[in-house]
Design a protein around this motif. Structure first.
Motif, PDB file in Angstrom:
ATOM      1  N   ASP A   9      10.016  -1.073  -5.346  1.00 43.22           N
ATOM      2  CA  ASP A   9      10.837  -1.300  -6.537  1.00 43.22           C
ATOM      3  C   ASP A   9      10.812  -2.782  -6.894  1.00 43.22           C
ATOM      4  N   ASN A  10      11.184  -3.079  -8.123  1.00 43.59           N
ATOM      5  CA  ASN A  10      11.242  -4.460  -8.614  1.00 43.59           C
ATOM      6  C   ASN A  10       9.903  -5.180  -8.457  1.00 43.59           C
ATOM      7  N   ILE A  11       8.857  -4.515  -8.881  1.00 41.36           N
ATOM      8  CA  ILE A  11       7.512  -5.081  -8.825  1.00 41.36           C
ATOM      9  C   ILE A  11       6.997  -5.318 -10.238  1.00 41.36           C
ATOM     10  N   TYR A  12       6.341  -6.448 -10.439  1.00 43.68           N
ATOM     11  CA  TYR A  12       5.743  -6.716 -11.742  1.00 43.68           C
ATOM     12  C   TYR A  12       4.443  -5.926 -11.851  1.00 43.68           C
ATOM     13  N   LEU A  13       4.432  -4.963 -12.765  1.00 44.58           N
ATOM     14  CA  LEU A  13       3.252  -4.135 -12.991  1.00 44.58           C
ATOM     15  C   LEU A  13       2.566  -4.563 -14.281  1.00 44.58           C
ATOM     16  N   GLU A  14       1.265  -4.724 -14.207  1.00 45.93           N
ATOM     17  CA  GLU A  14       0.482  -5.075 -15.395  1.00 45.93           C
ATOM     18  C   GLU A  14      -0.335  -3.866 -15.825  1.00 45.93           C
ATOM     19  N   GLN A  15      -0.295  -3.567 -17.116  1.00 46.25           N
ATOM     20  CA  GLN A  15      -1.042  -2.426 -17.625  1.00 46.25           C
ATOM     21  C   GLN A  15      -2.526  -2.755 -17.703  1.00 46.25           C
ATOM     22  N   LEU A  16      -3.348  -1.844 -17.199  1.00 51.68           N
ATOM     23  CA  LEU A  16      -4.800  -2.028 -17.186  1.00 51.68           C
ATOM     24  C   LEU A  16      -5.428  -1.483 -18.459  1.00 51.68           C
ATOM     25  N   LYS A  17      -5.509  -0.161 -18.548  1.00 48.48           N
ATOM     26  CA  LYS A  17      -6.068   0.512 -19.711  1.00 48.48           C
ATOM     27  C   LYS A  17      -5.857   2.013 -19.528  1.00 48.48           C
ATOM     28  N   ALA A  18      -6.259   2.773 -20.529  1.00 44.09           N
ATOM     29  CA  ALA A  18      -6.193   4.232 -20.440  1.00 44.09           C
ATOM     30  C   ALA A  18      -7.518   4.778 -19.940  1.00 44.09           C
ATOM     31  N   PHE A  19      -7.434   5.826 -19.127  1.00 48.07           N
ATOM     32  CA  PHE A  19      -8.622   6.520 -18.621  1.00 48.07           C
ATOM     33  C   PHE A  19      -8.566   7.943 -19.167  1.00 48.07           C
ATOM     34  N   GLY A  20      -9.582   8.341 -19.933  1.00 46.84           N
ATOM     35  CA  GLY A  20      -9.469   9.614 -20.637  1.00 46.84           C
ATOM     36  C   GLY A  20     -10.724  10.436 -20.765  1.00 46.84           C
ATOM     37  N   GLU A  21     -11.575  10.418 -19.739  1.00 45.41           N
ATOM     38  CA  GLU A  21     -12.744  11.304 -19.783  1.00 45.41           C
ATOM     39  C   GLU A  21     -12.266  12.763 -19.892  1.00 45.41           C
ATOM     40  N   PRO A  22     -12.902  13.576 -20.729  1.00 45.39           N
ATOM     41  CA  PRO A  22     -12.427  14.944 -20.974  1.00 45.39           C
ATOM     42  C   PRO A  22     -12.248  15.794 -19.720  1.00 45.39           C
ATOM     43  N   ASN A  23     -13.085  15.561 -18.708  1.00 45.28           N
ATOM     44  CA  ASN A  23     -13.035  16.417 -17.514  1.00 45.28           C
ATOM     45  C   ASN A  23     -12.397  15.721 -16.311  1.00 45.28           C
ATOM     46  N   ARG A  24     -11.626  14.660 -16.527  1.00 46.08           N
ATOM     47  CA  ARG A  24     -11.063  13.916 -15.393  1.00 46.08           C
ATOM     48  C   ARG A  24     -10.003  14.729 -14.640  1.00 46.08           C
ATOM     49  N   PHE A  25      -9.342  15.662 -15.326  1.00 45.83           N
ATOM     50  CA  PHE A  25      -8.342  16.536 -14.708  1.00 45.83           C
ATOM     51  C   PHE A  25      -8.848  17.968 -14.821  1.00 45.83           C
ATOM     52  N   TYR A  44      -1.468  -1.997 -12.468  1.00 41.03           N
ATOM     53  CA  TYR A  44      -1.786  -2.564 -11.165  1.00 41.03           C
ATOM     54  C   TYR A  44      -0.848  -3.713 -10.831  1.00 41.03           C
ATOM     55  N   ALA A  45      -0.771  -4.018  -9.525  1.00 44.88           N
ATOM     56  CA  ALA A  45       0.052  -5.127  -9.051  1.00 44.88           C
ATOM     57  C   ALA A  45      -0.553  -5.663  -7.766  1.00 44.88           C
ATOM     58  N   LEU A  46      -0.254  -6.903  -7.470  1.00 49.06           N
ATOM     59  CA  LEU A  46      -0.690  -7.546  -6.232  1.00 49.06           C
ATOM     60  C   LEU A  46       0.548  -8.092  -5.554  1.00 49.06           C
ATOM     61  N   ILE A  47       0.862  -7.588  -4.354  1.00 47.32           N
ATOM     62  CA  ILE A  47       2.108  -7.956  -3.686  1.00 47.32           C
ATOM     63  C   ILE A  47       1.850  -8.441  -2.261  1.00 47.32           C
ATOM     64  N   LYS A  48       2.864  -9.080  -1.718  1.00 50.46           N
ATOM     65  CA  LYS A  48       2.852  -9.500  -0.320  1.00 50.46           C
ATOM     66  C   LYS A  48       3.446  -8.353   0.497  1.00 50.46           C
ATOM     67  N   LYS A  49       2.636  -7.717   1.308  1.00 45.26           N
ATOM     68  CA  LYS A  49       3.051  -6.493   1.999  1.00 45.26           C
ATOM     69  C   LYS A  49       4.329  -6.653   2.813  1.00 45.26           C
ATOM     70  N   GLU A  50       4.466  -7.780   3.482  1.00 47.12           N
ATOM     71  CA  GLU A  50       5.597  -7.961   4.392  1.00 47.12           C
ATOM     72  C   GLU A  50       6.941  -8.015   3.668  1.00 47.12           C
ATOM     73  N   ASP A  51       6.921  -8.160   2.346  1.00 44.23           N
ATOM     74  CA  ASP A  51       8.166  -8.221   1.585  1.00 44.23           C
ATOM     75  C   ASP A  51       8.702  -6.847   1.195  1.00 44.23           C
ATOM     76  N   TYR A  52       7.951  -5.788   1.506  1.00 45.55           N
ATOM     77  CA  TYR A  52       8.341  -4.449   1.043  1.00 45.55           C
ATOM     78  C   TYR A  52       8.218  -3.414   2.165  1.00 45.55           C
ATOM     79  N   ASN A  53       9.072  -2.414   2.103  1.00 48.33           N
ATOM     80  CA  ASN A  53       9.015  -1.283   3.021  1.00 48.33           C
ATOM     81  C   ASN A  53       8.536  -0.047   2.258  1.00 48.33           C
TER      82      ASN A  53
END
Length: 235
Positions: free
Chosen positions: A76-92, A103-112
């Motif tokens: 929780d309380n993480i800064y998330l940056e939007q990347l882009k949309a992924f929408g190939e017709p058969n992806r699901f 995506y985000a880049l965090i310091k692991k030891e700060d979170y459980n």
């Protein structure tokens, strides 16, 4: 009447399935990892994936990303940056679904980490040990990693993963781990010091078995300037 019928057909055929998927990179003890979850139900039960899911009708996509990440992994309380949309017709496999990547880049030891909601497990994987993920999640992860590598060449992101006082070798290892390359120590030292980003301290490492190295810290003013303005840090 014809126009209304055409509009109704268009609305019936329009996309209405959008999801969120989050790539969370964690750095700890010189190692870069990514957070994955194991699905506890549905068509992907027992398989590993990026944390994500469906967006509620009355929430923004940013709110959905934070909610899903907290519910699935406890982050929780993480800064998330939007990347882009992924929408190939058969992806699901069941129907057409577009996903919005964050995506985000965090310091692991700060979170459980704690799995919950539709995840039976959540854990960190080293970048070179990623299993086969569901749908196009390996593709999303690879895109995120490429994006991260481009960013660290243009702005000092990720530097907050280091201690307040650090050695040039620790900083170089951060770059090496994120970029997946080996660097020449003297070349790295020359380039990073030329940027005037660091403040040399009148201190050295303590309690180390090898020769104690000089410690540095970031110049806050220059750090902020380069974060906004950017730079070109090629190796």
């Amino acid at each position: 009447m014809v126009r209304e019928e055409a509009l109704a057909k268009t609305e019936h055929a329009a996309m209405n399935a959008i999801t969120i998927d989050c790539v969370i990179f964690g750095f700890d003890n010189g190692i870069l990892e990514v957070l994955l979850v194991e699905h506890a139900e549905g068509i992907s039960k027992g398989k590993w994936a990026l944390p994500g899911g469906w967006i509620k009708k009355k929430e923004s996509i940013d709110d959905a990303a934070h909610r899903l990440l907290a519910d699935l992994t406890g982050l929780d309380n993480i800064y998330l940056e939007q990347l882009k949309a992924f929408g190939e017709p058969n992806r699901f496999p069941l129907r057409r679904v577009i996903t919005i990547g964050y995506y985000a880049l965090i310091k692991k030891e700060d979170y459980n980490i704690k799995a919950g909601f539709t995840a039976s497990d959540a854990k960190w994987y080293r970048i070179n040990e990623i299993p086969n993920l569901i749908y196009d999640h390996n593709e999303i992860l690879n895109y995120s990693l490429t994006h991260l590598r481009n960013r660290v060449r243009q702005a000092p992101i990720g530097f907050n993963l280091l201690p307040e006082k650090f050695t040039l070798l620790q900083l170089m290892h951060l770059y090496e781990e994120i970029l997946g390359i080996e660097m020449d120590k003297s070349n790295f030292r020359r380039k990073i010091l030329h940027m005037k980003l660091l403040v040399a301290l009148d201190e050295k490492q303590q309690d180390v078995s090898h020769r104690a190295a000089k410690l540095y810290k970031f110049d806050p003013a220059i750090y902020d300037k380069l974060t906004k303005k950017g730079f070109n840090f090629e190796f």
